[in-house]
Design a protein around this motif. Structure first.
Motif, short mmCIF file in Angstrom:
data_model
loop_
_atom_site.label_atom_id
_atom_site.label_comp_id
_atom_site.label_asym_id
_atom_site.label_seq_id
_atom_site.Cartn_x
_atom_site.Cartn_y
_atom_site.Cartn_z
N LEU A 1 0.84 -1.20 0.00
CA LEU A 1 0.00 0.00 0.00
C LEU A 1 0.88 1.26 0.00
N LEU A 2 1.95 1.24 0.81
CA LEU A 2 2.90 2.35 0.82
C LEU A 2 3.54 2.53 -0.55
N LEU A 3 3.87 1.42 -1.20
CA LEU A 3 4.48 1.48 -2.52
C LEU A 3 3.59 2.23 -3.51
N ALA A 4 2.31 1.89 -3.51
CA ALA A 4 1.38 2.56 -4.42
C ALA A 4 1.27 4.05 -4.11
N VAL A 5 1.18 4.38 -2.81
CA VAL A 5 1.04 5.79 -2.40
C VAL A 5 2.29 6.58 -2.72
N SER A 6 3.47 5.96 -2.65
CA SER A 6 4.74 6.67 -2.87
C SER A 6 4.80 7.30 -4.26
N TRP A 7 4.09 6.70 -5.22
CA TRP A 7 4.12 7.25 -6.58
C TRP A 7 3.41 8.60 -6.68
N LEU A 8 2.53 8.93 -5.72
CA LEU A 8 1.92 10.25 -5.71
C LEU A 8 2.97 11.33 -5.51
N VAL B 1 12.34 7.58 -0.82
CA VAL B 1 12.59 6.94 0.47
C VAL B 1 11.47 5.94 0.79
N VAL B 2 10.22 6.38 0.63
CA VAL B 2 9.08 5.51 0.96
C VAL B 2 9.04 4.31 0.02
N LEU B 3 9.27 4.54 -1.28
CA LEU B 3 9.21 3.45 -2.25
C LEU B 3 10.26 2.39 -1.95
N ASP B 4 11.49 2.79 -1.69
CA ASP B 4 12.53 1.80 -1.43
C ASP B 4 12.34 1.10 -0.09
N ALA C 1 0.59 1.51 -11.23
CA ALA C 1 -0.21 0.38 -11.71
C ALA C 1 0.45 -0.95 -11.38
N PHE C 2 1.78 -1.01 -11.53
CA PHE C 2 2.49 -2.22 -11.16
C PHE C 2 2.33 -2.50 -9.66
#
Length: 413
Positions: free
Chosen positions: A279-286, A303-306, A368-369
């Motif tokens: 869920l964090l991964l998807a939000v990080s793209w914002l 930082v959040v994505l990694d 999307a991924f």
């Protein structure tokens, strides 16, 4: 058996050095092209050579960890990776360089042997912590190679990057023999049996679901790191290669911060860690998607994505090696095939998305991924739980490998 801090650190360092041999070419591609006369349109093959070697090694060499003495295997593969790096440092033609990088990538899969060895050596209650520490070395190698290679090339040229890597890898091979504990397994299967069992893993629910999560997870990761330089080098920022490389430090901070995910996995929360991190991964793209007007938001997003990618990666490996303690090499190698294919998908599609819709298009693709990975995780939880679990059934995380999984309809980014 429990891993000491020194041994855990050595395993993390050798993982960082080995995986760096695959990614070190990225920041010095232009210099290599100028030196060896490679046209700009064909420079991508220099990066692809190491990746192709690595993919082959995952299928052919990593399963050897279930057959051979792992300590000796790690040492030999480090030496052979060093030989590939040394050949790259002295290459006078592009074909020699490509052959050297394929060889270095092939034996750089020592990383996965080291991860499997870590899982085998760790006490059950410390496996997640140890895997988190050692796989942090992998992330340091992937992201840190961009920064270190750029700095070394500024002083000694691109050949100096590979020369330093060769010396470092050879030194680590000697240390591995002296410091790592011997492999004391009494019974080991035949290599042919291991390869057959690797094929059987693809029919197991846990393995397939975690593999599909890894595929989309690293497609999202590849979308970021293979495409981020494009908006940063364009207006309004016009950042230099060295400045763009510093964004790797933000990625390192996030990935290293995910070490606590391993401890959560040790407490039985690996599946919950996966869902929250996706869920964090998807939000990080914002945040990452705001590269056209805010570099600080990009840094926060990176930082959040990694952090999210590393947390999912550690929890998945924890579940898989716990479910298959007798063949950690095969299960880690098979899992990482999904990783390689996902990384390649992200790298090849992000440039197409950028060409068609700018960084917004790439960011939508990456999100999307991430959404696809989250959908696979949610589907796997429902399939594992079932409508009426029988009395005495194992916990959800352990029951997840009880049978075949029919994957959901493919997500398209």
């Amino acid at each position: 058996m429990s891993l000491t801090v020194g041994r855990r650190t050595l395993l993390a360092v050798l993982c960082a050095a080995a995986v760096a041999s695959v990614y070190a070419a990225q920041p010095v591609l232009a210099r290599i092209g100028d030196d060896l006369g490679v046209p700009q349109a064909r420079l991508g093959w220099i990066v692809a050579a190491g990746q192709l070697g690595y993919l082959a090694g995952l299928a052919v060499l990593v399963p050897l960890g279930d057959v051979a003495d792992r300590r000796r295997l790690i040492a030999w593969h480090l030496l052979l990776t060093a030989a590939g790096a040394a050949l790259a440092a002295t290459a006078t033609g592009v074909w020699t360089l490509l052959a050297a990088l394929v060889a270095a990538g092939l034996f750089a899969v020592v990383v996965q042997t080291a991860v499997a060895y870590t899982a085998a050596l760790s006490a059950p209650g410390e496996r997640g912590r140890d895997l988190g520490a050692v796989t942090s070395g992998v992330v340091i190698g992937i992201l840190g190679a961009r920064v270190a290679a750029g700095a070394l090339a500024a002083v000694w040229g691109w050949r100096g990057v590979y020369a330093v890597l060769a010396v470092l890898l050879a030194t680590l091979a000697l240390l591995a023999v002296r410091v790592l504990p011997p492999d004391t397994r009494a019974a080991r299967p035949a290599y042919r049996q291991v390869l057959r069992s690797l094929g059987g893993l693809f029919r197991e629910r846990l393995f397939l679901s975690r593999g599909l999560i890894a595929f989309f997870l690293f497609a999202s990761f590849g979308t970021l790191w293979s495409g981020l330089a494009l908006p940063l080098a364009a207006a309004p920022w016009h950042l230099s290669t060295a400045q763009i490389g510093l964004f790797g430090l933000a990625g390192l901070a996030g990935a290293l911060g995910a070490g606590r995910a391993g401890r959560r996995a040790d407490s039985g929360a690996a599946d919950a860690v996966t869902g929250g991190a996706l869920l964090l991964l998807a939000v990080s793209w914002l945040a990452v998607g705001q590269a056209s007007w805010s570099l600080w938001l990009v840094v926060i997003g990176v930082v959040v994505l990694d952090f999210a990618v590393q947390a999912v990666h550690v929890s998945s490996q924890h579940l898989l090696t716990t479910a298959h303690p007798d063949r950690t090499g095969s299960v880690v190698g098979g899992y990482m095939i999904f990783y390689s294919l996902g990384s390649a998908l992200g790298a090849t599609t992000t440039t197409l998305a950028f060409a068609g819709a700018g960084w917004t298009g790439s960011s939508v693709l990456g999100a999307a991924f991430a959404g696809c990975a989250l959908a696979v995780w949610a589907f796997g939880r429902r399939a594992a739980a079932g409508p009426h679990p029988p009395a005495g059934a194992p916990p959800k995380e352990e029951a997840a490998d009880a049978g075949p999984l029919t994957p959901p309809a493919p997500c398209r980014g």
